[in-house]
Write a protein that holds these residues in place. Structure first.
Motif, PDB file in Angstrom:
ATOM      1  N   GLU A  38       0.824  -1.212   0.000  1.00 22.27           N
ATOM      2  CA  GLU A  38       0.000   0.000   0.000  1.00 22.27           C
ATOM      3  C   GLU A  38       0.856   1.259   0.000  1.00 22.27           C
ATOM      4  N   ARG A  39       1.932   1.267   0.783  1.00 19.24           N
ATOM      5  CA  ARG A  39       2.765   2.463   0.860  1.00 19.24           C
ATOM      6  C   ARG A  39       3.406   2.792  -0.487  1.00 19.24           C
ATOM      7  N   GLU A  40       3.723   1.750  -1.267  1.00 16.83           N
ATOM      8  CA  GLU A  40       4.319   1.968  -2.583  1.00 16.83           C
ATOM      9  C   GLU A  40       3.282   2.518  -3.562  1.00 16.83           C
ATOM     10  N   ILE A  41       2.079   1.942  -3.523  1.00 18.11           N
ATOM     11  CA  ILE A  41       0.996   2.464  -4.381  1.00 18.11           C
ATOM     12  C   ILE A  41       0.721   3.919  -4.022  1.00 18.11           C
ATOM     13  N   ALA A  42       0.643   4.212  -2.721  1.00 15.24           N
ATOM     14  CA  ALA A  42       0.355   5.571  -2.260  1.00 15.24           C
ATOM     15  C   ALA A  42       1.428   6.545  -2.736  1.00 15.24           C
ATOM     16  N   ALA A  43       2.693   6.127  -2.652  1.00 15.76           N
ATOM     17  CA  ALA A  43       3.792   7.010  -3.061  1.00 15.76           C
ATOM     18  C   ALA A  43       3.745   7.287  -4.560  1.00 15.76           C
ATOM     19  N   GLN A  44       3.496   6.257  -5.372  1.00 16.32           N
ATOM     20  CA  GLN A  44       3.461   6.439  -6.822  1.00 16.32           C
ATOM     21  C   GLN A  44       2.283   7.321  -7.254  1.00 16.32           C
ATOM     22  N   MET A  45       1.164   7.180  -6.563  1.00 14.57           N
ATOM     23  CA  MET A  45      -0.033   7.935  -6.947  1.00 14.57           C
ATOM     24  C   MET A  45      -0.096   9.305  -6.280  1.00 14.57           C
ATOM     25  N   GLY A  46       0.762   9.537  -5.289  1.00 13.03           N
ATOM     26  CA  GLY A  46       0.732  10.808  -4.584  1.00 13.03           C
ATOM     27  C   GLY A  46      -0.485  10.962  -3.705  1.00 13.03           C
ATOM     28  N   VAL A  47      -0.885   9.858  -3.060  1.00 20.36           N
ATOM     29  CA  VAL A  47      -2.078   9.862  -2.208  1.00 20.36           C
ATOM     30  C   VAL A  47      -1.698   9.269  -0.843  1.00 20.36           C
ATOM     31  N   SER A  48      -2.678   9.250   0.071  1.00 19.55           N
ATOM     32  CA  SER A  48      -2.430   8.714   1.403  1.00 19.55           C
ATOM     33  C   SER A  48      -2.701   7.214   1.450  1.00 19.55           C
ATOM     34  N   ARG A  49      -2.110   6.541   2.417  1.00 15.61           N
ATOM     35  CA  ARG A  49      -2.361   5.110   2.584  1.00 15.61           C
ATOM     36  C   ARG A  49      -3.819   4.808   2.928  1.00 15.61           C
ATOM     37  N   PRO A  50      -4.483   5.628   3.784  1.00 16.84           N
ATOM     38  CA  PRO A  50      -5.905   5.360   4.029  1.00 16.84           C
ATOM     39  C   PRO A  50      -6.748   5.371   2.753  1.00 16.84           C
ATOM     40  N   SER A  51      -6.420   6.266   1.815  1.00 17.35           N
ATOM     41  CA  SER A  51      -7.165   6.309   0.551  1.00 17.35           C
ATOM     42  C   SER A  51      -6.925   5.042  -0.258  1.00 17.35           C
ATOM     43  N   VAL A  52      -5.682   4.547  -0.234  1.00 18.22           N
ATOM     44  CA  VAL A  52      -5.376   3.286  -0.921  1.00 18.22           C
ATOM     45  C   VAL A  52      -6.124   2.139  -0.254  1.00 18.22           C
ATOM     46  N   ARG A  53      -6.168   2.143   1.083  1.00 17.83           N
ATOM     47  CA  ARG A  53      -6.873   1.084   1.805  1.00 17.83           C
ATOM     48  C   ARG A  53      -8.368   1.075   1.442  1.00 17.83           C
ATOM     49  N   GLU A  54      -8.972   2.260   1.345  1.00 21.95           N
ATOM     50  CA  GLU A  54     -10.378   2.331   0.939  1.00 21.95           C
ATOM     51  C   GLU A  54     -10.556   1.791  -0.477  1.00 21.95           C
ATOM     52  N   ALA A  55      -9.632   2.156  -1.362  1.00 22.08           N
ATOM     53  CA  ALA A  55      -9.712   1.696  -2.755  1.00 22.08           C
ATOM     54  C   ALA A  55      -9.637   0.176  -2.827  1.00 22.08           C
ATOM     55  N   LEU A  56      -8.730  -0.407  -2.068  1.00 24.02           N
ATOM     56  CA  LEU A  56      -8.586  -1.864  -2.069  1.00 24.02           C
ATOM     57  C   LEU A  56      -9.823  -2.532  -1.470  1.00 24.02           C
ATOM     58  N   ALA A  57     -10.427  -1.874  -0.486  1.00 23.62           N
ATOM     59  CA  ALA A  57     -11.661  -2.414   0.097  1.00 23.62           C
ATOM     60  C   ALA A  57     -12.780  -2.444  -0.940  1.00 23.62           C
ATOM     61  N   ILE A  58     -12.882  -1.370  -1.735  1.00 30.08           N
ATOM     62  CA  ILE A  58     -13.859  -1.342  -2.823  1.00 30.08           C
ATOM     63  C   ILE A  58     -13.622  -2.506  -3.774  1.00 30.08           C
ATOM     64  N   LEU A  59     -12.365  -2.677  -4.158  1.00 31.51           N
ATOM     65  CA  LEU A  59     -12.038  -3.720  -5.126  1.00 31.51           C
ATOM     66  C   LEU A  59     -12.282  -5.106  -4.555  1.00 31.51           C
ATOM     67  N   GLU A  60     -12.107  -5.259  -3.245  1.00 33.41           N
ATOM     68  CA  GLU A  60     -12.405  -6.556  -2.639  1.00 33.41           C
ATOM     69  C   GLU A  60     -13.912  -6.814  -2.637  1.00 33.41           C
ATOM     70  N   VAL A  61     -14.699  -5.791  -2.320  1.00 36.78           N
ATOM     71  CA  VAL A  61     -16.162  -5.929  -2.359  1.00 36.78           C
ATOM     72  C   VAL A  61     -16.617  -6.305  -3.764  1.00 36.78           C
ATOM     73  N   LEU A  62     -15.984  -5.710  -4.781  1.00 33.88           N
ATOM     74  CA  LEU A  62     -16.362  -5.971  -6.170  1.00 33.88           C
ATOM     75  C   LEU A  62     -15.774  -7.280  -6.706  1.00 33.88           C
ATOM     76  N   GLY A  63     -14.975  -7.963  -5.891  1.00 35.53           N
ATOM     77  CA  GLY A  63     -14.392  -9.236  -6.317  1.00 35.53           C
ATOM     78  C   GLY A  63     -13.188  -9.085  -7.230  1.00 35.53           C
ATOM     79  N   VAL A  64     -12.590  -7.897  -7.243  1.00 34.93           N
ATOM     80  CA  VAL A  64     -11.445  -7.637  -8.115  1.00 34.93           C
ATOM     81  C   VAL A  64     -10.145  -8.090  -7.446  1.00 34.93           C
TER      82      VAL A  64
END
Length: 232
Positions: A38-64
């Protein structure tokens, strides 16, 4: 692989999730591939880790993706119509909801110190006792619903219909499906259930003791702990 820097023009976690889904659609990420930390994704995208965690939660709900605790996130598939499927989640941010609960319920609990009747306190205690007695038998859905019932009783005890209505809106899991998903996932273990019951007991004890400062602290700790569970 390189993640694009995300412009903060809309819900950040939605754009992050969409970008990861697009990488899968393009074949840059394959089924069973492990995502970067998550920290690597956050650094590359210029966003916070909590935002990445929310994004991954969405993708898990969607089965991605599948998030394996202590291991990482793995690709399971892709959302064929990401925007359409996102509509089913009603675009509700768990961390925005937690922030709202932090302020609203801190106010509610201080008012409960002044206004809760003995009957209110008895009903809240009975809810806690029931959760403890049946903790091992309840599935996580039932446990979460019973925990939310404690918060509803607390909101009802302040005898203010406006604040009660606002608080109630924060507890509707069908209005906040992503929050519901994370909440259930965080409370799977017996240890997590026991800790939540303990926090409810501390809130109720402060109300019984007519201690507004401690009641507010206990509630803030409870909500903060919930957010910590989302982030682990």
């Amino acid at each position: 692989m390189v993640f694009k820097n995300i412009k903060k023009s809309e819900k950040l976690y939605v754009r992050i999730a969409e970008e990861i889904n697009q990488l899968i659609e393009r074949g840059d990420l394959q089924v069973n591939d492990k995502l970067p930390p998550e920290r690597e994704i956050a650094a590359q995208m210029g966003v916070s880790r909590p935002s990445v965690r929310e994004a991954l939660a969405i993708l898990e709900v969607l089965g991605v993706v599948e998030i394996k605790v202590g291991d990482g996130s793995y690709v399971k598939g892709r959302a064929h119509n990401f925007r359409l499927e996102m509509e089913s989640l009603k675009n509700s941010s768990p961390f925005e909801l937690v922030e709202a609960r932090h302020y609203i319920e801190s106010l509610v609990v201080t008012l409960a110190v002044e206004r809760a009747t003995e009957d209110d306190l008895t009903e809240m205690q009975e809810t806690i006792d029931w959760m403890r007695e049946h903790m091992a038998d309840l599935d996580v859905d039932e446990f979460v619903l019973k925990g939310l019932h404690f918060h509803r009783l607390l909101a009802r005890s302040i005898n203010n219909e406006v604040l009660q209505s606002i608080a109630e809106s924060l507890f509707q899991m069908d209005h906040h499906p992503l929050w519901g998903f994370l909440n259930k996932k965080a409370l799977v273990s017996m240890e997590a259930k026991q800790h939540q019951i303990k926090e409810h007991e501390e809130i109720l004890a402060a109300i019984r003791n007519k201690d507004q400062i401690q009641a507010s602290k206990a509630m803030q700790h409870h909500i903060s702990h919930l957010q910590d569970l989302f982030l682990t």
